[in-house]
Write an enzyme that holds these catalytic residues in place. Structure first.
Site, PDB file in Angstrom:
ATOM      1  N   ASP B  52     -13.072 -44.885 -31.650  1.00 24.26           N
ATOM      2  CA  ASP B  52     -13.746 -44.770 -30.354  1.00 24.26           C
ATOM      3  C   ASP B  52     -14.760 -45.904 -30.178  1.00 24.26           C
ATOM      4  O   ASP B  52     -14.812 -46.556 -29.139  1.00 24.26           O
ATOM      5  CB  ASP B  52     -14.425 -43.393 -30.320  1.00 24.26           C
ATOM      6  CG  ASP B  52     -15.414 -43.230 -29.199  1.00 24.26           C
ATOM      7  OD1 ASP B  52     -14.968 -42.956 -28.071  1.00 24.26           O
ATOM      8  OD2 ASP B  52     -16.631 -43.371 -29.443  1.00 24.26           O
ATOM      9  N   GLU B 124      -7.224 -43.633 -30.428  1.00 26.72           N
ATOM     10  CA  GLU B 124      -8.472 -44.080 -31.045  1.00 26.72           C
ATOM     11  C   GLU B 124      -8.393 -44.070 -32.561  1.00 26.72           C
ATOM     12  O   GLU B 124      -8.923 -44.971 -33.217  1.00 26.72           O
ATOM     13  CB  GLU B 124      -9.630 -43.193 -30.568  1.00 26.72           C
ATOM     14  CG  GLU B 124      -9.944 -43.403 -29.088  1.00 26.72           C
ATOM     15  CD  GLU B 124     -11.087 -42.556 -28.578  1.00 26.72           C
ATOM     16  OE1 GLU B 124     -11.747 -42.961 -27.609  1.00 26.72           O
ATOM     17  OE2 GLU B 124     -11.338 -41.466 -29.142  1.00 26.72           O
TER      18      GLU B 124
END
Lengths: 231, 231
Positions: B52, B124
């Site tokens: 992320d 991610e």
């Protein structure tokens, strides 16, 4: 360019900017730009946008590598506590950045130099400038000087479970043996109370109680941390 | 390790993992770990935490460098539109990652393989694994293949002003001359309407109206973009 700022950054953080206009931009608040339109300055807002992401990655990688047993949820909470406005404002002040930000008169008179949101943005924009000028490793080195020691001292450990936090604090300078021992159990089955002692290298450093052994251990670890912080 | 996944990543993205367990972890959902406790697997949640932040930095740096005239507020909006769950889920599918995630039976039966949140996390966590295995430049190269072309095609340009967006689209393959011309003004002073045409290399490609010249220009640019997208 402010010579004192250049000196501060060189002496304290061993950083010399190649492109000092980046540093200048980082220390220029929009209120200053608005008051000096004829100078056609750039404020620090775009650098802050970038620096925010730089910081997020550096902190994430650090937490990921440091707390290998913490689940994602705890890591996320800890990251949020570290990169929040209040804590970044404190880091900006600890770096004395508040002395050097260029503000418009209105902002200065309304005590903008002490405003957490402004200081937080300043910290991030400095990091954005540093990243652009010298890359991720240099930005990481700066954060390692300013923020990592705080994490290691347990300043954000209320976001961890207490046992992990205690382990972090005690093992900062190498491995030590930490053990939890059940020292009491009382009350009826539906309302049992457990008592636990936590010891380091054989010495008791905290005691706690709880409705399960696990909760009593957490409580003992919290007591030990609180005791360590008060000494 | 899934050989097909290794081949996909090698052929399509020119990436070969040194540590394939990272890749394996990235494609392992917690529901699979829970159903196979005896295997002592690691799920992808911690990698997602890291990925992320990796993605946030790569996108931020790209937007910062690409849209040098956009203020911080617009950059932030655009970043949010790009890294949101829905768009990352689509990127995960575009990469065919959905074929390879290991799910528990319950998750599989409830159509988890199509769930945007799960696919977003997968995208991610892959990026987190790639970053750990090969560093920021490799992660950037992957994002440059998968996401940057979408940004350049104007897929997120509703977050920009239309004039900037149009410029982005038209100048993708080099500089072209874009001009806006006021072609009409009517109505009383308090309710005036302006008409503007936007031309590229002398050819009109859009018309718009508005209460100010500026608004009419934005409207003309929006019309041109909509027209370009429909052709």
């Amino acid at each position: 360019m402010n010579e004192q700022l250049l000196q501060l950054i060189k002496k304290r953080f061993q950083v010399e900017f190649k492109d000092t206009t980046l540093l200048e931009d980082a220390f220029t608040h929009s209120s200053y730009v608005n008051e000096h339109r004829y100078l056609e300055l750039t404020d620090n807002e775009r650098l802050e946008f970038l620096g925010d992401a730089v910081l997020e990655l550096i902190i994430s990688e650090y937490l990921y590598g440091k707390f290998t047993d913490l689940p994602e949820g705890k890591l996320t909470k800890m990251r949020a506590a570290i990169v929040c406005e209040d804590s970044l404002a404190k880091f900006a002040k600890a770096c004395q950045f508040d002395h050097y930000i260029r503000l418009g008169k209105g902002e200065e008179n309304s005590n903008g130099r002490q405003r957490p949101a402004l200081l937080c943005d300043l910290f991030e924009s400095f990091l954005g400038a540093l990243y652009l000028d010298q890359g991720l490793v240099a930005a990481e080195k700066f954060v390692a000087q300013v923020i990592f020691p705080k994490i290691e001292s347990g300043a954000f450990s209320h976001e961890m479970d207490h046992k992990t936090a205690l382990q972090e604090i005690l093992q900062r300078n190498g491995d030590v043996a930490i053990s939890y021992q059940l020292v009491g159990e009382e009350g009826p089955a539906h309302n049992r109370q457990f008592a636990v002692e936590v010891s380091v290298e054989g010495h008791v450093i905290g005691r706690g109680q709880g409705k399960s052994k696990k909760m009593a251990e957490q409580s003992a670890a919290a007591a030990a941390i609180s005791d360590l912080n008060n000494n």
